[in-house]
Design a protein around this motif. Structure first.
Motif, mmCIF file in Angstrom:
data_model
loop_
_atom_site.group_PDB
_atom_site.id
_atom_site.type_symbol
_atom_site.label_atom_id
_atom_site.label_comp_id
_atom_site.label_asym_id
_atom_site.label_seq_id
_atom_site.Cartn_x
_atom_site.Cartn_y
_atom_site.Cartn_z
ATOM 1 N N TYR A 1 0.830 -1.197 0.000
ATOM 2 C CA TYR A 1 0.000 0.000 0.000
ATOM 3 C C TYR A 1 0.870 1.254 0.000
ATOM 4 O O TYR A 1 1.970 1.254 0.529
ATOM 5 C CB TYR A 1 -0.907 0.012 1.232
ATOM 6 N N ASP A 2 0.328 2.330 -0.552
ATOM 7 C CA ASP A 2 1.034 3.608 -0.507
ATOM 8 C C ASP A 2 0.963 4.191 0.904
ATOM 9 O O ASP A 2 1.902 4.808 1.382
ATOM 10 C CB ASP A 2 0.395 4.618 -1.477
ATOM 11 N N SER A 3 -0.176 4.027 1.531
ATOM 12 C CA SER A 3 -0.375 4.547 2.894
ATOM 13 C C SER A 3 -1.113 3.523 3.737
ATOM 14 O O SER A 3 -1.950 2.779 3.241
ATOM 15 C CB SER A 3 -1.214 5.831 2.876
ATOM 16 N N HIS A 4 -0.788 3.543 5.009
ATOM 17 C CA HIS A 4 -1.452 2.659 5.966
ATOM 18 C C HIS A 4 -1.904 3.542 7.123
ATOM 19 O O HIS A 4 -1.098 4.226 7.744
ATOM 20 C CB HIS A 4 -0.460 1.604 6.433
ATOM 21 N N VAL A 5 -3.204 3.531 7.365
ATOM 22 C CA VAL A 5 -3.782 4.380 8.415
ATOM 23 C C VAL A 5 -4.205 3.495 9.581
ATOM 24 O O VAL A 5 -4.937 2.525 9.389
ATOM 25 C CB VAL A 5 -5.020 5.154 7.898
ATOM 26 N N PHE A 6 -3.720 3.843 10.760
ATOM 27 C CA PHE A 6 -4.100 3.126 11.974
ATOM 28 C C PHE A 6 -4.991 4.037 12.806
ATOM 29 O O PHE A 6 -4.542 5.095 13.261
ATOM 30 C CB PHE A 6 -2.854 2.740 12.778
ATOM 31 N N VAL A 7 -6.220 3.627 12.979
ATOM 32 C CA VAL A 7 -7.165 4.421 13.773
ATOM 33 C C VAL A 7 -7.291 3.758 15.137
ATOM 34 O O VAL A 7 -7.561 2.555 15.234
ATOM 35 C CB VAL A 7 -8.552 4.481 13.091
ATOM 36 N N LYS B 1 -6.233 11.273 25.993
ATOM 37 C CA LYS B 1 -6.919 12.540 26.257
ATOM 38 C C LYS B 1 -7.057 13.422 25.014
ATOM 39 O O LYS B 1 -7.793 14.398 25.030
ATOM 40 C CB LYS B 1 -6.244 13.306 27.392
ATOM 41 N N HIS B 2 -6.331 13.076 23.968
ATOM 42 C CA HIS B 2 -6.417 13.862 22.733
ATOM 43 C C HIS B 2 -7.340 13.224 21.685
ATOM 44 O O HIS B 2 -7.569 13.802 20.642
ATOM 45 C CB HIS B 2 -5.028 14.024 22.110
ATOM 46 N N GLY B 3 -7.824 12.024 21.950
ATOM 47 C CA GLY B 3 -8.550 11.239 20.954
ATOM 48 C C GLY B 3 -9.765 11.899 20.350
ATOM 49 O O GLY B 3 -10.219 12.934 20.843
ATOM 50 N N PRO B 4 -10.268 11.357 19.270
ATOM 51 C CA PRO B 4 -9.824 10.156 18.562
ATOM 52 C C PRO B 4 -8.518 10.395 17.793
ATOM 53 O O PRO B 4 -8.334 11.454 17.190
ATOM 54 C CB PRO B 4 -10.963 9.887 17.570
ATOM 55 N N ASN B 5 -7.657 9.406 17.852
ATOM 56 C CA ASN B 5 -6.337 9.534 17.251
ATOM 57 C C ASN B 5 -6.114 8.546 16.110
ATOM 58 O O ASN B 5 -6.683 7.463 16.100
ATOM 59 C CB ASN B 5 -5.261 9.285 18.321
ATOM 60 N N ALA B 6 -5.242 8.953 15.193
ATOM 61 C CA ALA B 6 -4.881 8.081 14.076
ATOM 62 C C ALA B 6 -3.443 8.386 13.666
ATOM 63 O O ALA B 6 -2.952 9.504 13.879
ATOM 64 C CB ALA B 6 -5.824 8.299 12.890
ATOM 65 N N TYR C 1 -2.467 12.193 13.841
ATOM 66 C CA TYR C 1 -3.602 13.116 13.864
ATOM 67 C C TYR C 1 -4.316 12.893 15.190
ATOM 68 O O TYR C 1 -4.822 11.801 15.455
ATOM 69 C CB TYR C 1 -4.544 12.850 12.681
ATOM 70 N N LEU C 2 -4.304 13.905 16.029
ATOM 71 C CA LEU C 2 -4.920 13.812 17.347
ATOM 72 C C LEU C 2 -6.229 14.589 17.342
ATOM 73 O O LEU C 2 -6.321 15.665 16.755
ATOM 74 C CB LEU C 2 -3.979 14.385 18.415
ATOM 75 N N GLY C 3 -7.218 14.052 17.997
ATOM 76 C CA GLY C 3 -8.513 14.734 18.052
ATOM 77 C C GLY C 3 -9.157 14.847 16.681
ATOM 78 O O GLY C 3 -9.815 15.848 16.383
ATOM 79 N N LEU C 4 -8.954 13.816 15.893
ATOM 80 C CA LEU C 4 -9.483 13.824 14.534
ATOM 81 C C LEU C 4 -11.007 13.703 14.569
ATOM 82 O O LEU C 4 -11.560 12.831 15.238
ATOM 83 C CB LEU C 4 -8.874 12.645 13.763
ATOM 84 N N LYS C 5 -11.648 14.587 13.870
ATOM 85 C CA LYS C 5 -13.114 14.581 13.807
ATOM 86 C C LYS C 5 -13.560 14.040 12.451
ATOM 87 O O LYS C 5 -12.831 14.127 11.467
ATOM 88 C CB LYS C 5 -13.652 16.012 13.973
#
Ligand code: FES
Length: 112
Positions: free
Chosen positions: A19-25, A68-73, A82-86
């Motif tokens: 994959y070009d990118s792998h996102v972990f949520v 405390k910053h979540g949701p994070n990815a 990415y912290l506090g991703l909406k």
């Protein structure tokens, strides 16, 4: 060469695409309470809509330790957090980062 020596030198072939990118949520309990499930769902939907299903993999992971910053990815290979991703931020991440190749500065964590 013995059979065991051959298998030791032979690269293991597995059915995983490069994959070009792998996102972990994060799917830890705190991020979950703060909407991580909706973020992940939005990511999957936006990635599909952008035609990136073969280039981007999205997975859930356990607690990333910054609850405390979540949701994070985290997006690899850049290692961008990415912290506090909406949910509403997801189109910008897909467009700018996963499609455009540049982390979204407005949303990316700055650990300096
Ligand atoms: S629950 Fe997501 S960082 Fe801990």
């Amino acid at each position: 060469m013995s059979k065991s020596a051959k298998s030791a030198t032979k690269a293991k072939r597995v059915g995983v695409r490069a994959y070009d990118s792998h996102v972990f949520v994060c799917s830890g309990s705190v991020c979950k309470k703060r909407g991580a499930k909706d973020v992940r769902k939005a990511l999957k939907s936006e990635v599909k809509e952008a035609g990136l299903r073969r280039e981007v993999r999205i997975d859930s992971v356990g607690c990333l330790g910054l609850c405390k910053h979540g949701p994070n990815a985290i997006v690899y290979p850049s290692g961008t957090w990415y912290l506090g991703l909406k949910e509403r931020d997801v189109p910008e991440v897909v467009e700018g980062h996963l499609l455009g190749g540049e982390p979204v500065a407005r949303l990316a964590a700055d650990f300096r």
